[in-house]
Design an enzyme around this catalytic site. Structure first.
Site, short mmCIF file in Angstrom:
data_model
loop_
_atom_site.label_atom_id
_atom_site.label_comp_id
_atom_site.label_asym_id
_atom_site.label_seq_id
_atom_site.Cartn_x
_atom_site.Cartn_y
_atom_site.Cartn_z
N ASP A 307 3.67 7.24 -5.17
CA ASP A 307 4.64 6.30 -4.58
C ASP A 307 6.09 6.75 -4.77
OD1 ASP A 307 2.54 4.78 -3.75
OD2 ASP A 307 2.72 3.26 -5.32
N ARG A 400 8.46 -4.71 2.89
CA ARG A 400 7.20 -4.99 2.19
C ARG A 400 7.33 -4.67 0.70
NH1 ARG A 400 2.12 -2.61 5.27
NH2 ARG A 400 1.25 -3.64 3.45
C1 EPZ Z 1 -2.59 1.47 -4.95
O1 EPZ Z 1 -3.31 1.60 -3.74
C2 EPZ Z 1 -1.19 1.05 -4.58
N1 EPZ Z 1 -1.25 -0.24 -3.88
C3 EPZ Z 1 -0.54 2.12 -3.73
O2 EPZ Z 1 0.81 1.74 -3.49
C4 EPZ Z 1 -0.55 3.44 -4.50
O3 EPZ Z 1 -0.03 4.46 -3.69
C5 EPZ Z 1 -1.97 3.79 -4.93
O4 EPZ Z 1 -2.55 2.69 -5.67
C6 EPZ Z 1 -2.06 5.03 -5.79
O5 EPZ Z 1 -1.28 4.89 -6.93
C7 EPZ Z 1 -1.31 -1.36 -4.58
O6 EPZ Z 1 -1.35 -1.37 -5.80
C8 EPZ Z 1 -1.32 -2.64 -3.82
P1 EPZ Z 1 -6.30 3.91 -4.83
P2 EPZ Z 1 -4.90 1.69 -3.76
O7 EPZ Z 1 -7.54 3.09 -4.64
O8 EPZ Z 1 -5.42 0.87 -4.86
C9 EPZ Z 1 -9.34 7.02 -2.82
C10 EPZ Z 1 2.78 1.51 -2.20
O9 EPZ Z 1 3.52 2.26 -1.52
N2 EPZ Z 1 -10.37 5.95 -2.87
O10 EPZ Z 1 -5.90 4.23 -6.22
O11 EPZ Z 1 -5.38 1.41 -2.38
C11 EPZ Z 1 -8.23 6.71 -1.83
O12 EPZ Z 1 -8.59 7.03 -0.51
C12 EPZ Z 1 1.27 1.66 -2.15
O13 EPZ Z 1 3.21 0.58 -2.90
C13 EPZ Z 1 -11.68 6.25 -2.55
O14 EPZ Z 1 -12.03 7.38 -2.20
O15 EPZ Z 1 -5.09 3.22 -4.06
C14 EPZ Z 1 -7.09 7.54 -2.36
O16 EPZ Z 1 -7.22 8.84 -1.92
C15 EPZ Z 1 0.75 2.53 -1.10
N3 EPZ Z 1 -12.61 5.25 -2.63
C16 EPZ Z 1 -7.32 7.49 -3.88
O17 EPZ Z 1 -8.68 7.09 -4.06
C17 EPZ Z 1 -12.30 3.98 -2.99
O18 EPZ Z 1 -13.19 3.11 -3.02
C18 EPZ Z 1 -6.41 6.52 -4.63
O19 EPZ Z 1 -6.46 5.24 -4.00
C19 EPZ Z 1 -10.97 3.69 -3.32
C20 EPZ Z 1 -10.01 4.70 -3.27
#
Ligand code: EPZ
Length: 420
Positions: A307, A400
């Site tokens: 982020d 947002r």
């Molecule tokens: C959280 O998203 C944050 N959002 C994101 O902030 C942040 O970029 C991200 O964590 C990483 O730190 C909130 O907290 C609301 P992840 P999240 O699940 O939870 C893969 C911002 O700008 N994955 O940790 O959706 C996924 O595709 C935002 O404020 C799977 O493969 O992120 C990614 O490549 C954007 N399978 C990686 O893991 C799953 O079931 C990390 O995603 C879940 C995720």
């Protein structure tokens, strides 16, 4: 559609209060579904995403009010629906976080699949796999995840295949009301997940190990009401630190949690910033110097946060030297590069995960377009440092995640105007 008009070229200087963390507020609001008793949340930021989460809770039949101290009061005593519709989930993926709490407390939930996203495919397989391991019956049809748990969920050991913030949060919440103990292995260590665990513990949950890669949750039969203050937003803080650094200025941030910004402060120091830190404040002074280029590689906490990647791209674009930026979390998080090039940045993309940034002495104003939240903030930073007046379109992305951004930048002497 609102736009931001920014006249660049001023070295920013000032004091700013950091708001509560969006990415802690969203799971914590969802977590309030875990109890029938009143919950009071303070330091919640006033942001579009928080409003969307409150609308979602209200649509489920939860009573949500804002009290005279601007605290959010939530009573999820009786619900009229267990469904998070596509219309809300598509506008904000964090809506998916109601799945775990609804299932754990009511044994039933129907939540739209989030679908794709500007920054990557973002699947939810780990959330679903973990809930199934806890005993939920899950069917994915017609774009919805339909989950049932006849009786309580049953605690178990869950090994997550990837480190996922949202997955860890959904499973952590679901496991609080399960029968027996759950251990989440390869759990996310992000401070927002720690804040969520601390909140749920304040309601009577028994969670330990938050902030490490193994979280243990001893299930309890019910949770009670309670109060919680949302942690400071480390990404908002980091963004204003870069705003000062990229313009050769200085900033004093208050109500911040410096210990959550380790990797970011390290990189700023490497870039040549002078940084002082107290318990809840950070002061950065660039002393008019141009930053030195720093290599960045994103990884889960405590690594460098994805982020903050776009904001450091701006800093490197104007720094002395050449740097490499590697994005390891999301597969499409370089959308800002094309817009930055319009301002005169010299950046080469190597596939989806690597960018080489050749620092230039100057960026020049041009119309640009915001594509996602952090990409937008990197364009704001670029515009602040550029010569001339830049107009940034589709600024709703920035609303947002950044509370009163024009006011806060104005407190640092920036010339920013919102136009329709
Ligand atoms: C959280 O998203 C944050 N959002 C994101 O902030 C942040 O970029 C991200 O964590 C990483 O730190 C909130 O907290 C609301 P992840 P999240 O699940 O939870 C893969 C911002 O700008 N994955 O940790 O959706 C996924 O595709 C935002 O404020 C799977 O493969 O992120 C990614 O490549 C954007 N399978 C990686 O893991 C799953 O079931 C990390 O995603 C879940 C995720």
């Amino acid at each position: 559609m609102d736009k931001l008009q920014i006249e660049g070229g001023t070295a920013l200087q000032g004091k700013i209060r950091v708001s509560g963390a969006k990415n802690a507020a969203l799971p914590i609001l969802a977590g309030a579904l875990l109890t029938a008793d009143p919950v009071t949340i303070s330091n919640s930021p006033h942001l579009q995403d928080v409003t969307t989460m409150i609308e979602l809770l209200a649509s489920l039949g939860v009573e949500v009010t804002l009290n005279e101290n601007m605290q959010v009061e939530i009573v999820a005593a009786t619900l009229s629906s267990f469904r998070a519709p596509y219309e809300l989930v598509k506008t904000m993926r964090a809506s998916f976080l109601v799945l775990g709490p609804l299932l754990a407390r009511f044994g039933e939930a129907e939540v739209s699949l989030p679908g794709g996203c500007a920054i990557g495919s973002r699947p939810v397989d780990q959330h679903i796999k973990g809930l199934e391991a806890l005993g939920a019956e899950i069917v994915v049809t017609d774009g919805y995840v339909r989950a049932r748990a006849p009786g309580r969920l049953i605690g178990c050991d869950i090994h997550m295949d990837v480190v996922t913030v949202g997955g860890t949060q959904n499973l952590l919440m679901a496991a609080t009301l399960a029968a027996g103990t759950t251990r989440l292995y390869n759990a996310a260590c992000e401070p927002e997940t720690v804040d969520l665990a601390n909140f749920v513990n304040a309601l009577g949950a028994k969670i330990s190990g938050q902030g490490t890669s193994t979280i243990e949750i001893e299930g309890v039969e019910r949770l009670h009401g309670g109060t919680h203050r949302i942690m400071p937003d480390r990404v908002e803080a980091g963004t204003y630190l870069v705003a000062a650094a990229v313009t050769g200025g200085s900033v004093h941030l208050r109500d911040v949690a410096p210990q959550t910004l380790g990797a970011v402060l390290d990189k700023l120091q490497q870039a040549g910033a002078h940084i002082d830190v107290g318990d809840d404040w950070i002061a950065l002074d660039m002393q008019g110097r141009r930053a030195k280029a720093v290599d960045i590689e994103t990884s889960p906490y405590p690594g460098f946060p994805t982020d903050m990647q776009a904001q450091f791209m701006t800093l490197n674009a104007l720094s002395e030297g050449t740097s490499t930026i590697t994005e390891n979390i999301f597969e499409n998080r370089f959308m800002h590069v094309h817009e930055m090039k319009r301002l005169g940045a010299e950046i080469e993309l190597h596939g989806h995960s690597m960018a080489v940034v050749h620092g230039v002495g100057e960026l020049r104003a041009a119309p640009v377009m915001a594509t996602d939240l952090r990409a937008s903030s990197s364009l704001v930073l670029a515009a602040l440092a550029a010569t001339g007046t830049t107009t940034i379109d589709r600024i709703y992305h920035i609303d947002r995640g950044y509370e009163t951004i024009e006011e806060k930048l104005g407190q640092m002497g920036a010339k920013v105007r919102r136009i329709s």
